[in-house]
Design a protein around this motif. Sequence first.
Motif, PDB file in Angstrom:
ATOM      1  N   VAL A  37       0.853  -1.189   0.000  1.00  0.00           N
ATOM      2  CA  VAL A  37       0.000   0.000   0.000  1.00  0.00           C
ATOM      3  C   VAL A  37       0.885   1.233   0.000  1.00  0.00           C
ATOM      4  CG1 VAL A  37      -1.889  -1.152   1.190  1.00  0.00           C
ATOM      5  CG2 VAL A  37      -0.172   0.081   2.519  1.00  0.00           C
ATOM      6  N   LYS A  38       0.409   2.307  -0.605  1.00  0.00           N
ATOM      7  CA  LYS A  38       1.199   3.539  -0.725  1.00  0.00           C
ATOM      8  C   LYS A  38       1.608   4.063   0.640  1.00  0.00           C
ATOM      9  CE  LYS A  38       0.921   8.285  -2.391  1.00  0.00           C
ATOM     10  NZ  LYS A  38       0.409   9.337  -1.611  1.00  0.00           N
ATOM     11  N   SER A  39       0.651   4.157   1.527  1.00  0.00           N
ATOM     12  CA  SER A  39       0.853   4.589   2.909  1.00  0.00           C
ATOM     13  C   SER A  39      -0.362   4.104   3.684  1.00  0.00           C
ATOM     14  CB  SER A  39       0.996   6.107   2.993  1.00  0.00           C
ATOM     15  OG  SER A  39      -0.145   6.753   2.464  1.00  0.00           O
ATOM     16  N   PRO A  40      -0.302   4.096   5.019  1.00  0.00           N
ATOM     17  CA  PRO A  40      -1.448   3.573   5.769  1.00  0.00           C
ATOM     18  C   PRO A  40      -2.769   4.252   5.404  1.00  0.00           C
ATOM     19  CG  PRO A  40       0.417   3.900   7.223  1.00  0.00           C
ATOM     20  CD  PRO A  40       0.807   4.507   5.902  1.00  0.00           C
ATOM     21  N   SER A  41      -3.785   3.453   5.154  1.00  0.00           N
ATOM     22  CA  SER A  41      -5.145   3.942   4.949  1.00  0.00           C
ATOM     23  C   SER A  41      -5.976   3.518   6.144  1.00  0.00           C
ATOM     24  CB  SER A  41      -5.730   3.395   3.650  1.00  0.00           C
ATOM     25  OG  SER A  41      -5.130   3.992   2.523  1.00  0.00           O
ATOM     26  N   TYR A  42      -7.196   4.044   6.230  1.00  0.00           N
ATOM     27  CA  TYR A  42      -8.044   3.757   7.385  1.00  0.00           C
ATOM     28  C   TYR A  42      -9.454   3.414   6.930  1.00  0.00           C
ATOM     29  CZ  TYR A  42      -4.236   5.720  10.085  1.00  0.00           C
ATOM     30  OH  TYR A  42      -3.000   5.941  10.635  1.00  0.00           O
ATOM     31  N   ILE A  43     -10.098   2.513   7.681  1.00  0.00           N
ATOM     32  CA  ILE A  43     -11.504   2.201   7.436  1.00  0.00           C
ATOM     33  C   ILE A  43     -12.272   2.389   8.735  1.00  0.00           C
ATOM     34  CG2 ILE A  43     -11.158  -0.301   7.808  1.00  0.00           C
ATOM     35  CD1 ILE A  43     -13.356  -0.644   5.561  1.00  0.00           C
ATOM     36  N   LEU A 166     -15.167   9.540  -3.281  1.00  0.00           N
ATOM     37  CA  LEU A 166     -15.528   8.460  -4.191  1.00  0.00           C
ATOM     38  C   LEU A 166     -16.523   7.522  -3.522  1.00  0.00           C
ATOM     39  CD1 LEU A 166     -14.802   7.113  -6.978  1.00  0.00           C
ATOM     40  CD2 LEU A 166     -13.162   5.708  -5.709  1.00  0.00           C
ATOM     41  N   GLY A 167     -17.416   6.925  -4.293  1.00  0.00           N
ATOM     42  CA  GLY A 167     -18.380   5.962  -3.761  1.00  0.00           C
ATOM     43  C   GLY A 167     -18.049   4.540  -4.194  1.00  0.00           C
ATOM     44  N   PRO A 248     -12.340  -2.673  -5.464  1.00  0.00           N
ATOM     45  CA  PRO A 248     -12.088  -1.227  -5.573  1.00  0.00           C
ATOM     46  C   PRO A 248     -11.286  -0.658  -4.412  1.00  0.00           C
ATOM     47  CG  PRO A 248     -14.424  -1.696  -5.178  1.00  0.00           C
ATOM     48  CD  PRO A 248     -13.774  -2.984  -5.527  1.00  0.00           C
ATOM     49  N   ILE A 249     -11.489  -1.197  -3.209  1.00  0.00           N
ATOM     50  CA  ILE A 249     -10.694  -0.732  -2.068  1.00  0.00           C
ATOM     51  C   ILE A 249      -9.217  -1.038  -2.307  1.00  0.00           C
ATOM     52  CG2 ILE A 249     -10.139  -1.194   0.353  1.00  0.00           C
ATOM     53  CD1 ILE A 249     -13.133  -1.448   0.888  1.00  0.00           C
ATOM     54  N   GLN A 250      -8.903  -2.247  -2.780  1.00  0.00           N
ATOM     55  CA  GLN A 250      -7.503  -2.614  -3.049  1.00  0.00           C
ATOM     56  C   GLN A 250      -6.885  -1.686  -4.087  1.00  0.00           C
ATOM     57  OE1 GLN A 250      -6.351  -7.001  -2.910  1.00  0.00           O
ATOM     58  NE2 GLN A 250      -8.485  -7.132  -3.559  1.00  0.00           N
ATOM     59  N   LYS A 251      -7.635  -1.375  -5.117  1.00  0.00           N
ATOM     60  CA  LYS A 251      -7.129  -0.496  -6.182  1.00  0.00           C
ATOM     61  C   LYS A 251      -6.829   0.902  -5.643  1.00  0.00           C
ATOM     62  CE  LYS A 251      -8.291   1.163 -10.822  1.00  0.00           C
ATOM     63  NZ  LYS A 251      -9.312   1.132 -11.911  1.00  0.00           N
ATOM     64  N   ILE A 252      -7.697   1.403  -4.771  1.00  0.00           N
ATOM     65  CA  ILE A 252      -7.538   2.746  -4.229  1.00  0.00           C
ATOM     66  C   ILE A 252      -6.340   2.831  -3.290  1.00  0.00           C
ATOM     67  CG2 ILE A 252      -8.598   4.474  -2.702  1.00  0.00           C
ATOM     68  CD1 ILE A 252     -11.330   3.465  -3.857  1.00  0.00           C
ATOM     69  N   ILE A 253      -6.251   1.908  -2.324  1.00  0.00           N
ATOM     70  CA  ILE A 253      -5.208   2.022  -1.301  1.00  0.00           C
ATOM     71  C   ILE A 253      -3.817   1.685  -1.836  1.00  0.00           C
ATOM     72  CG2 ILE A 253      -6.837   1.590   0.565  1.00  0.00           C
ATOM     73  CD1 ILE A 253      -5.824  -1.240   0.784  1.00  0.00           C
ATOM     74  N   PHE A 259      -9.314   7.327   3.391  1.00  0.00           N
ATOM     75  CA  PHE A 259     -10.158   7.181   4.574  1.00  0.00           C
ATOM     76  C   PHE A 259     -11.468   6.607   4.064  1.00  0.00           C
ATOM     77  CE2 PHE A 259     -13.155   8.131   7.865  1.00  0.00           C
ATOM     78  CZ  PHE A 259     -12.419   8.083   9.038  1.00  0.00           C
ATOM     79  N   ILE A 260     -11.761   5.378   4.484  1.00  0.00           N
ATOM     80  CA  ILE A 260     -12.932   4.647   3.993  1.00  0.00           C
ATOM     81  C   ILE A 260     -13.972   4.590   5.100  1.00  0.00           C
ATOM     82  CG2 ILE A 260     -13.730   2.454   3.022  1.00  0.00           C
ATOM     83  CD1 ILE A 260     -10.636   1.964   2.395  1.00  0.00           C
ATOM     84  N   ALA A 261     -15.195   4.975   4.804  1.00  0.00           N
ATOM     85  CA  ALA A 261     -16.272   4.984   5.798  1.00  0.00           C
ATOM     86  C   ALA A 261     -17.462   4.207   5.253  1.00  0.00           C
ATOM     87  CB  ALA A 261     -16.688   6.421   6.132  1.00  0.00           C
ATOM     88  N   VAL A 262     -17.818   3.106   5.938  1.00  0.00           N
ATOM     89  CA  VAL A 262     -18.981   2.294   5.557  1.00  0.00           C
ATOM     90  C   VAL A 262     -19.770   1.967   6.818  1.00  0.00           C
ATOM     91  CG1 VAL A 262     -17.838   1.298   3.536  1.00  0.00           C
ATOM     92  CG2 VAL A 262     -17.671   0.120   5.738  1.00  0.00           C
ATOM     93  N   GLY A 263     -21.000   1.546   6.658  1.00  0.00           N
ATOM     94  CA  GLY A 263     -21.806   1.154   7.796  1.00  0.00           C
ATOM     95  C   GLY A 263     -21.096   0.133   8.665  1.00  0.00           C
ATOM     96  N   ALA A 264     -21.149   0.342   9.992  1.00  0.00           N
ATOM     97  CA  ALA A 264     -20.361  -0.479  10.912  1.00  0.00           C
ATOM     98  C   ALA A 264     -20.698  -1.963  10.835  1.00  0.00           C
ATOM     99  CB  ALA A 264     -20.549   0.033  12.339  1.00  0.00           C
ATOM    100  N   ALA A 265     -21.919  -2.316  10.447  1.00  0.00           N
ATOM    101  CA  ALA A 265     -22.299  -3.732  10.350  1.00  0.00           C
ATOM    102  C   ALA A 265     -21.500  -4.460   9.278  1.00  0.00           C
ATOM    103  CB  ALA A 265     -23.789  -3.868  10.063  1.00  0.00           C
ATOM    104  N   HIS A 266     -20.891  -3.705   8.348  1.00  0.00           N
ATOM    105  CA  HIS A 266     -20.094  -4.316   7.291  1.00  0.00           C
ATOM    106  C   HIS A 266     -18.682  -4.678   7.741  1.00  0.00           C
ATOM    107  CE1 HIS A 266     -22.979  -3.726   4.031  1.00  0.00           C
ATOM    108  NE2 HIS A 266     -23.228  -2.538   4.555  1.00  0.00           N
ATOM    109  N   LEU A 267     -18.241  -4.158   8.879  1.00  0.00           N
ATOM    110  CA  LEU A 267     -16.862  -4.408   9.306  1.00  0.00           C
ATOM    111  C   LEU A 267     -16.688  -5.774   9.953  1.00  0.00           C
ATOM    112  CD1 LEU A 267     -15.697  -0.979  10.807  1.00  0.00           C
ATOM    113  CD2 LEU A 267     -15.602  -1.802   8.439  1.00  0.00           C
TER     114      LEU A 267
END
Length: 289
Positions: A37-43, A166-167, A248-253, A259-267
């Motif tokens: 990864v380029k640098s640390p990302s967050y979800i 981005l969505g 898509p997350i892999q491609k982005i990071i 900084f990725i934000a999704v509904g907590a039930a998905h984690l």
Amino acid sequence: MKFFLALFTSLFLITQFGIAQETPSNSLLWEITGKKVKSPSYIFGTMHLIPNDDFLFPETLQEKVKTSDILVMEIGGLSEQLQAMQLMMLDSGTMFDYFSEEQLDSIFTYTKENLGFEEEQMRMAFGKMKPFVLVQLFTKDAFGANPQSYEMSLEKIAKTNDVEILGLETVEEQMSFIDNLSDKDQVNMIMEALRAEDNGAEEMTKLVDIYLSQDINKIYEFAVTSDMSSPEFEEDFLNKRNQNWIAPIQKIIKKKTAFIAVGAAHLGGPQGVIELLKAEGYILTPVKL
């Protein structure tokens, strides 16, 4: 009611890999590293609406958004959310065609006594909308007078700091979940919301308490053990969407600090985003808020 409230941890509108026992789950924020990864990302796991007094949004969280190259959410910002209004309209007939006469009597009695709407007003205001709108109407008080939205707050920070947005999916894709519910399930959901004591305030309190505990596996369990949950719900609404987001997350990071934000039930859960990213070789580390 519990089913509807669970949507606020898994659907922006309005999860079998074995999970190791030692895997910590008490964090809403996770750092993503490893695998070039380029640098640390967050979800981060959100509730799409939450009572104002329970809004957990420390400065450390805001700073991570400000210093990111890109903000990734389930859908790509307020402009796309506004399209949802068009998608809430029926192609033909009226909302009230879904209900029996007895159910309609209960609905109109409730809205007159609790919301001040006469039957004629209800028919004019909501007749051309999809039935799901009534669930939102009946439960609006459960979030208090001034509920907060993580997504709107995150988007505001991103725009102020020129962070790209981005969505992971479109409004149409999210709305298709509601459209795919059977007429019977939609009616049952609405009547359950109407019958709920205190407009669902008690269930909301339970959900908020679980959310603020930051235990993502308990949040996931809340979603999949709701009154209307089913194996089909878990597969279509959680598992498949989680899986669709990984590429898509892999491609982005790989190229950007995200900084990725999704509904907590998905984690959480065995097929949650955290476990799926680990299975792809990434290192997921919980970050204390």
